[in-house]
Design a protein around this motif. Structure first.
Motif, short mmCIF file in Angstrom:
data_model
loop_
_atom_site.label_atom_id
_atom_site.label_comp_id
_atom_site.label_asym_id
_atom_site.label_seq_id
_atom_site.Cartn_x
_atom_site.Cartn_y
_atom_site.Cartn_z
N SER A 277 35.32 26.23 -3.34
CA SER A 277 33.91 25.97 -3.01
C SER A 277 33.49 24.67 -3.68
O SER A 277 34.16 24.18 -4.60
N ASP B 225 30.47 24.50 -5.08
CA ASP B 225 29.52 24.97 -6.09
C ASP B 225 30.28 25.68 -7.21
O ASP B 225 30.84 26.76 -6.99
N GLU C 164 29.20 27.32 -9.56
CA GLU C 164 28.57 28.57 -9.96
C GLU C 164 28.80 29.70 -8.95
O GLU C 164 28.44 30.84 -9.22
N MET C 165 29.37 29.38 -7.80
CA MET C 165 29.58 30.39 -6.77
C MET C 165 30.60 31.41 -7.23
O MET C 165 31.59 31.08 -7.90
N THR C 166 30.39 32.68 -6.86
CA THR C 166 31.34 33.75 -7.12
C THR C 166 31.90 34.24 -5.79
O THR C 166 31.32 33.95 -4.73
N ALA D 155 31.66 37.09 -4.44
CA ALA D 155 30.66 37.89 -3.74
C ALA D 155 29.66 37.02 -2.99
O ALA D 155 29.07 37.45 -1.99
N ASP D 156 29.47 35.78 -3.46
CA ASP D 156 28.52 34.87 -2.82
C ASP D 156 28.99 34.39 -1.44
O ASP D 156 28.22 33.78 -0.70
N LEU D 157 30.25 34.66 -1.11
CA LEU D 157 30.75 34.29 0.22
C LEU D 157 30.26 35.23 1.31
O LEU D 157 30.48 34.96 2.49
N LYS E 6 28.79 33.97 4.61
CA LYS E 6 28.93 32.51 4.62
C LYS E 6 30.06 32.05 5.55
O LYS E 6 30.86 32.85 6.03
N VAL F 248 34.49 40.63 -1.37
CA VAL F 248 33.28 40.10 -0.71
C VAL F 248 32.56 41.25 -0.02
O VAL F 248 32.82 41.55 1.15
N ASP G 183 30.94 26.62 3.65
CA ASP G 183 30.61 27.11 2.31
C ASP G 183 31.84 27.33 1.44
O ASP G 183 31.75 27.28 0.21
#
Length: 286
Positions: free
Chosen positions: A85, A87, A89-91, A93-95, A98, A121, A146
């Motif tokens: 990614s 970002d 800070e993305m984890t 789970a943030d996918l 996306k 995810v 993303d």
């Protein structure tokens, strides 16, 4: 004999001796250089050369027509695909929901991604975009997607794009199963029954000659390495050409059977006769 494999350093290193007439008794091959997502579709459509390097993930679609050659491929530890990614800070789970770019929907990388995402995810990812693997990291960097699923030398270069690793799917797979990761496989059409044992011998000899004299293949490898840095090409070879390239062995077969068996259970690949994974079964009557 016609054969197709990628221009990546591990393939050109592996096949250099055979291509250049250094394997005694082996016929000169007529080579087509094609990325693995192309050869995957050739095999599924029963097009292209008689012998090809494809993804292990494609085997369930083709085992009735092609036999797995237990050498010459890519399978190992510490060489898995990465999920990236832009970002930091993305984890994982943030996918959820996306857009993720992948190099192929018939690749082992994508199969591993699907198995991992099912656990990591919640709710699943959103849109999957298939694009050439060279385009994935720029697309992630530029915010067009993303996340990105990357393979090959991207393991060594993703930092150059300012990207961050969400997960190493190889590391996840090894911790999950204890097995090495099945990546690329060599297959031959089953009507080549009489030639398949010799084909295995020629490929294994080519691998061994490459190890015996690594410098002999350097010019050939770099000719096809798409302007890759020589040190990156060397790291690529060291990572993907190993004892499993010489011989899949029981450990390698167990890894393949586990990966494809799980994928079939999850409905990611079609059900298949697992007995046909073993050498020449269905070819010589073994």
């Amino acid at each position: 004999m016609k054969i197709a494999f990628s221009p990546c350093p591990n393939d050109t290193f592996t096949f250099h001796a055979w291509v250049h007439g250094l394997v005694e008794g082996a016929p000169p091959p007529e080579v087509t250089y094609a990325d693995i997502h192309i050869t995957n579709h050739w095999a599924i459509d029963r097009e292209g050369p008689e012998v090809m390097k494809i993804s292990y993930a494609s085997l369930p679609w083709i085992l009735d027509d092609y036999a797995l050659i237990p050498c010459g491929g890519a399978l190992g530890r510490g060489c898995g695909p990465l999920v990236l990614s832009a970002d930091g800070e993305m984890t994982p789970a943030d996918l959820a929901g996306k857009t993720v770019a992948v190099p192929s929907e018939r690749s082992t990388a994508y199969l591993l991604f699907r198995l991992w995402a099912k656990e990591a995810v919640p709710g699943g990812v959103g849109e999957i975009k298939v694009m050439p693997f060279d385009d994935i990291m720029p697309a992630v960097r530029d915010g067009k997607v993303d996340g990105g699923l990357v393979i090959h030398e991207a393991r060594f270069t993703y930092g150059d794009y300012g990207l961050h690793m969400l997960t190493d799917l190889g590391d996840w797979w090894e911790k999950e199963t204890g097995h090495p990761i099945p990546l690329g496989a060599i297959v031959a059409r089953r009507e080549l029954a009489d030639d398949i044992p010799r084909l295995e011998e020629w490929i294994r000899t080519s691998v061994e000659k490459a190890w015996d004299d690594p410098e002999a293949s350097r010019a050939y490898v770099m000719e096809h390495a798409q302007e890759m840095d020589p040190e990156v090409a060397k790291a690529h070879i060291n990572l993907y050409v190993n004892e499993f390239t010489r011989s899949l062995g029981e450990e390698g077969f167990a890894a393949v059977e586990t990966l494809l068996g799980r994928a079939a259970e999850e409905g990611i690949v079609p059900s298949f006769d697992i007995n046909k994974l073993r050498p020449y079964r269905g070819v010589t009557g073994e």
